[in-house]
Design a protein around this motif. Structure first.
Motif, mmCIF file in Angstrom:
data_model
loop_
_atom_site.group_PDB
_atom_site.id
_atom_site.type_symbol
_atom_site.label_atom_id
_atom_site.label_comp_id
_atom_site.label_asym_id
_atom_site.label_seq_id
_atom_site.Cartn_x
_atom_site.Cartn_y
_atom_site.Cartn_z
ATOM 1 N N SER A 183 -2.446 -28.503 7.626
ATOM 2 C CA SER A 183 -2.506 -28.788 8.878
ATOM 3 C C SER A 183 -0.904 -28.170 9.861
ATOM 4 C CB SER A 183 -3.113 -30.465 9.297
ATOM 5 O OG SER A 183 -4.534 -30.892 8.175
ATOM 6 N N TYR A 215 -14.096 -23.137 22.379
ATOM 7 C CA TYR A 215 -13.179 -22.708 20.884
ATOM 8 C C TYR A 215 -13.623 -22.078 20.542
ATOM 9 C CZ TYR A 215 -12.015 -27.489 20.047
ATOM 10 O OH TYR A 215 -11.367 -28.361 20.394
ATOM 11 N N ASP A 218 -15.298 -18.951 18.119
ATOM 12 C CA ASP A 218 -16.040 -19.877 16.387
ATOM 13 C C ASP A 218 -15.664 -19.946 15.369
ATOM 14 O OD1 ASP A 218 -18.980 -17.591 17.950
ATOM 15 O OD2 ASP A 218 -18.511 -20.189 18.842
ATOM 16 N N LYS A 249 -13.593 -23.252 15.817
ATOM 17 C CA LYS A 249 -14.636 -24.572 15.370
ATOM 18 C C LYS A 249 -14.696 -25.404 14.629
ATOM 19 C CE LYS A 249 -17.456 -23.693 19.213
ATOM 20 N NZ LYS A 249 -19.035 -23.109 19.802
ATOM 21 N N GLY A 250 -14.481 -26.573 15.267
ATOM 22 C CA GLY A 250 -14.940 -27.327 13.913
ATOM 23 C C GLY A 250 -13.687 -27.872 12.902
ATOM 24 N N ARG A 251 -12.234 -26.880 13.371
ATOM 25 C CA ARG A 251 -11.405 -27.023 12.203
ATOM 26 C C ARG A 251 -9.804 -27.133 13.728
ATOM 27 N NH1 ARG A 251 -9.000 -22.994 9.956
ATOM 28 N NH2 ARG A 251 -10.203 -21.154 11.320
ATOM 29 N N THR A 301 -8.551 -28.636 17.665
ATOM 30 C CA THR A 301 -8.892 -29.186 18.603
ATOM 31 C C THR A 301 -7.360 -29.152 19.451
ATOM 32 O OG1 THR A 301 -9.663 -31.652 16.931
ATOM 33 C CG2 THR A 301 -9.060 -31.771 19.076
ATOM 34 N N ASN A 311 -6.963 -28.254 11.746
ATOM 35 C CA ASN A 311 -6.713 -28.387 10.438
ATOM 36 C C ASN A 311 -7.356 -28.367 9.395
ATOM 37 O OD1 ASN A 311 -5.508 -31.142 11.145
ATOM 38 N ND2 ASN A 311 -7.588 -31.754 12.235
ATOM 39 N N SER A 312 -7.652 -27.675 7.935
ATOM 40 C CA SER A 312 -8.571 -27.397 7.253
ATOM 41 C C SER A 312 -7.868 -25.615 7.599
ATOM 42 C CB SER A 312 -9.434 -27.441 7.470
ATOM 43 O OG SER A 312 -10.426 -28.358 7.339
#
Length: 124
Positions: free
Chosen positions: A16, A59, A61, A64-66, A68, A83-84
């Motif tokens: 991260s 975001y 695609d 997205k989800g990783r 913020t 992250n990730s």
């Protein structure tokens, strides 16, 4: 208006980093702040954006989800928590400020002010 991006570095895949974008000369009030990235030999691409006053968040695609995006009113700073991380996230990351409408918020041409960029390198 000057934007200062910071927080880049070298990290292993899965790790991260948090990028910061601060403005000098004025605040972000009434503006959107976007993060873009550019890898060697590739075009600049949209990563994320936030409307400073309204709080709308957008975001790509691919992140997205990783990732913020967030803002700190007291510090006048926008953050990108990543992250990730993957090797394909390796790029120079730029923050930008402008007044795009929603339909153009992902277009780098919609932003008037740009920071100097910060390098993010993700090793496999």
């Amino acid at each position: 208006v000057q934007l200062q991006a910071s927080g880049g570095g070298l990290v292993q895949a899965g790790g991260s980093l948090r990028l910061s974008c601060a403005a000098s000369g004025r605040t972000f009030s009434g503006y959107a702040v976007g993060w873009f990235r550019q890898a060697p030999g590739k075009e600049r691409e949209f990563v994320a954006a936030i409307r400073w006053s309204g709080g709308g968040i957008f975001y790509a695609d691919s992140v997205k989800g990783r990732f913020t995006i967030s803002r700190d009113f007291a510090k006048g700073t926008v953050y990108l928590q990543m992250n990730s991380l993957k090797p394909e996230d390796t790029a120079v990351y730029y923050c930008a400020s402008g007044r795009p409408i929603v339909s153009t918020i992902r277009a780098h041409e919609s932003y008037d002010y740009w920071g100097q960029g910060t390098q993010v390198t993700v090793s496999s």
